[in-house]
Design a protein around this motif. Structure first.
Motif, PDB file in Angstrom:
ATOM      1  N   ILE A 230       5.865  -0.272  -3.986  1.00 19.41           N
ATOM      2  CA  ILE A 230       6.862  -0.757  -4.954  1.00 19.41           C
ATOM      3  C   ILE A 230       6.733  -2.271  -4.950  1.00 19.41           C
TER       4      ILE A 230
ATOM      5  N   GLU B  47      15.356  -0.334 -11.734  1.00 16.62           N
ATOM      6  CA  GLU B  47      15.879   0.012 -10.410  1.00 16.62           C
ATOM      7  C   GLU B  47      17.379  -0.224 -10.281  1.00 16.62           C
TER       8      GLU B  47
ATOM      9  N   HIS C  43      21.455   5.713  -7.514  1.00 20.19           N
ATOM     10  CA  HIS C  43      20.784   7.007  -7.622  1.00 20.19           C
ATOM     11  C   HIS C  43      20.440   7.566  -6.241  1.00 20.19           C
TER      12      HIS C  43
ATOM     13  N   LEU D  53      11.429   2.976   4.044  1.00 19.34           N
ATOM     14  CA  LEU D  53      11.042   1.853   3.179  1.00 19.34           C
ATOM     15  C   LEU D  53      10.842   0.614   4.050  1.00 19.34           C
TER      16      LEU D  53
ATOM     17  N   ARG E 128       8.546  -9.348  -4.869  1.00 14.57           N
ATOM     18  CA  ARG E 128       9.117  -8.475  -3.832  1.00 14.57           C
ATOM     19  C   ARG E 128       8.144  -7.321  -3.630  1.00 14.57           C
TER      20      ARG E 128
ATOM     21  N   MET F  10       7.482  -3.825  -1.435  1.00 20.12           N
ATOM     22  CA  MET F  10       8.005  -2.821  -0.509  1.00 20.12           C
ATOM     23  C   MET F  10       7.016  -1.657  -0.455  1.00 20.12           C
TER      24      MET F  10
ATOM     25  N   ARG G   2       6.836   2.495   0.660  1.00 17.25           N
ATOM     26  CA  ARG G   2       7.799   3.585   0.883  1.00 17.25           C
ATOM     27  C   ARG G   2       7.070   4.893   1.182  1.00 17.25           C
TER      28      ARG G   2
HETATM   29  C1  SIN Z   1      14.101   2.911  -4.108  1.00 17.08           C
HETATM   30  O1  SIN Z   1      14.872   3.114  -5.045  1.00 17.08           O
HETATM   31  O2  SIN Z   1      13.683   3.839  -3.413  1.00 17.08           O
HETATM   32  C2  SIN Z   1      13.637   1.510  -3.794  1.00 17.08           C
HETATM   33  C3  SIN Z   1      14.687   0.712  -3.123  1.00 17.08           C
HETATM   34  C4  SIN Z   1      14.283  -0.721  -2.966  1.00 17.08           C
HETATM   35  O3  SIN Z   1      13.209  -1.123  -3.426  1.00 17.08           O
HETATM   36  O4  SIN Z   1      15.064  -1.482  -2.384  1.00 17.08           O
END
Ligand code: SIN
Length: 302
Positions: free
Chosen positions: A100, A114, A118, A133, A289, A291, A293
């Motif tokens: 991500i 985002e 959810h 994450l 940013r 990330m 996951r």
């Molecule tokens: C997600 O919705 O799984 C990502 C959360 C994030 O990037 O902080």
């Protein structure tokens, strides 16, 4: 209300060696320290403890996790098989990891989609059990993530609403969220690949037996609202259905059910996707940013 303000501090002497647990709010979330997830993933006793902490606190935070991508995958695999995501590209060097990565050059600008509360991928028949994450790069300020305890959200509902929604079911769609920004041909192809899923509005947590309010941004409508009890002439009471759905979705917005986490590189969050919702705060463009996951396949919803 049973779980709201119960003391959730786990006694250090009940944990393997030196794991420390610091509860972050009265409702949800704990920071776990003195544990390296790479080492933990090779130690079944520690993994059992982490699983029980996850069920108790719903989201766990770990700082300074300078772990490899295979270690990230190995840690998540203790909880189940991993899955892919149509909008989070797989990491070619670490099967099971989703990237991500947000920047001004991202195809969607910086992924504004985002910013909605959810539970992950409820458009699947078997939505994820949870996610692990890890932050690779974060903006100097902003880009936090928030989580909400949806067991508390259910418990906080008025009794007449609990009765009204006890047997309701809702349809969950990928089309109405990620799909909505696609050209129609791509959206229809997405629909064919990931058809809408239907779930109970109140699910029972498969491990704890708790009742969970289970509608969020992916829920589009109730599938069984228009019964003779609700409708007299045609669909005269139909507006009541969408108002009720929006009311239920808005329960995650209540601060008393939430925790907010400030990321640093090598911070890790793991959440139970069956009893929480989350929101990635989209306040950091034009910063980057990154990330990574691991999304763990879950059970059918009952
Ligand atoms: C997600 O919705 O799984 C990502 C959360 C994030 O990037 O902080």
């Amino acid at each position: 209300m049973t779980t709201a303000f119960a003391p959730a501090v786990v006694r250090a002497d009940s944990l393997p060696d030196s794991i420390k647990v610091e509860q972050l709010t009265c409702a949800i979330g704990a920071e776990i320290s003195n544990v390296n997830l790479g080492v933990a993933s090779r130690d079944p006793e520690t993994m059992v403890e982490i699983r029980s902490l996850l069920l108790k606190h719903r989201v766990l935070f770990f700082r300074d996790q300078d772990i490899t991508r295979p270690e990230h995958v190995a840690f998540a695999r203790h909880f189940g098989e991993l899955t892919e995501h149509p909008y989070a590209p797989a990491d070619p060097d670490a099967p099971g990891l989703q990237r991500i990565y947000k920047s001004p050059e991202s195809p969607d600008g910086a992924g504004r989609y985002e910013s909605a509360w959810h539970s992950d991928a409820t458009w699947r028949e078997q939505p994820p059990l949870g996610c692990v994450l890890r932050c690779v790069e974060c903006p100097p300020v902003g880009g936090d993530t928030m989580w909400a305890n949806m067991v508390l959200a259910y418990e906080g509902l008025p009794e007449h609403i609990k009765t009204q929604i006890a047997d309701l079911r809702a349809s969950h769609s990928l089309q109405s969220s990620f799909g909505a920004v696609q050209p129609i041909e791509k959206r229809l192809a997405l629909k064919a690949q990931y058809p809408d899923a239907e779930h109970p509005v109140v699910r029972t947590h498969p491990e704890t037996g708790e009742k969970v309010l289970f509608v969020s941004a992916y829920a589009t409508h109730f599938t069984n609202f228009h019964t003779p009890a609700n409708v007299r002439y045609g669909m005269d009471h139909a507006p009541g259905a969408s108002q009720l759905l929006q009311y239920l979705i808005s329960r995650a917005f209540i601060p008393e059910y939430q925790v907010r986490f400030r990321w640093k590189p090598n911070s890790v969050a793991m959440w139970d996707n069956r009893s929480t919702q989350h929101l990635a705060v989209m306040d950091y463009p034009p910063c980057h940013r990154k990330m990574e996951r691991a999304e763990i396949i879950g059970e059918a919803v009952f």
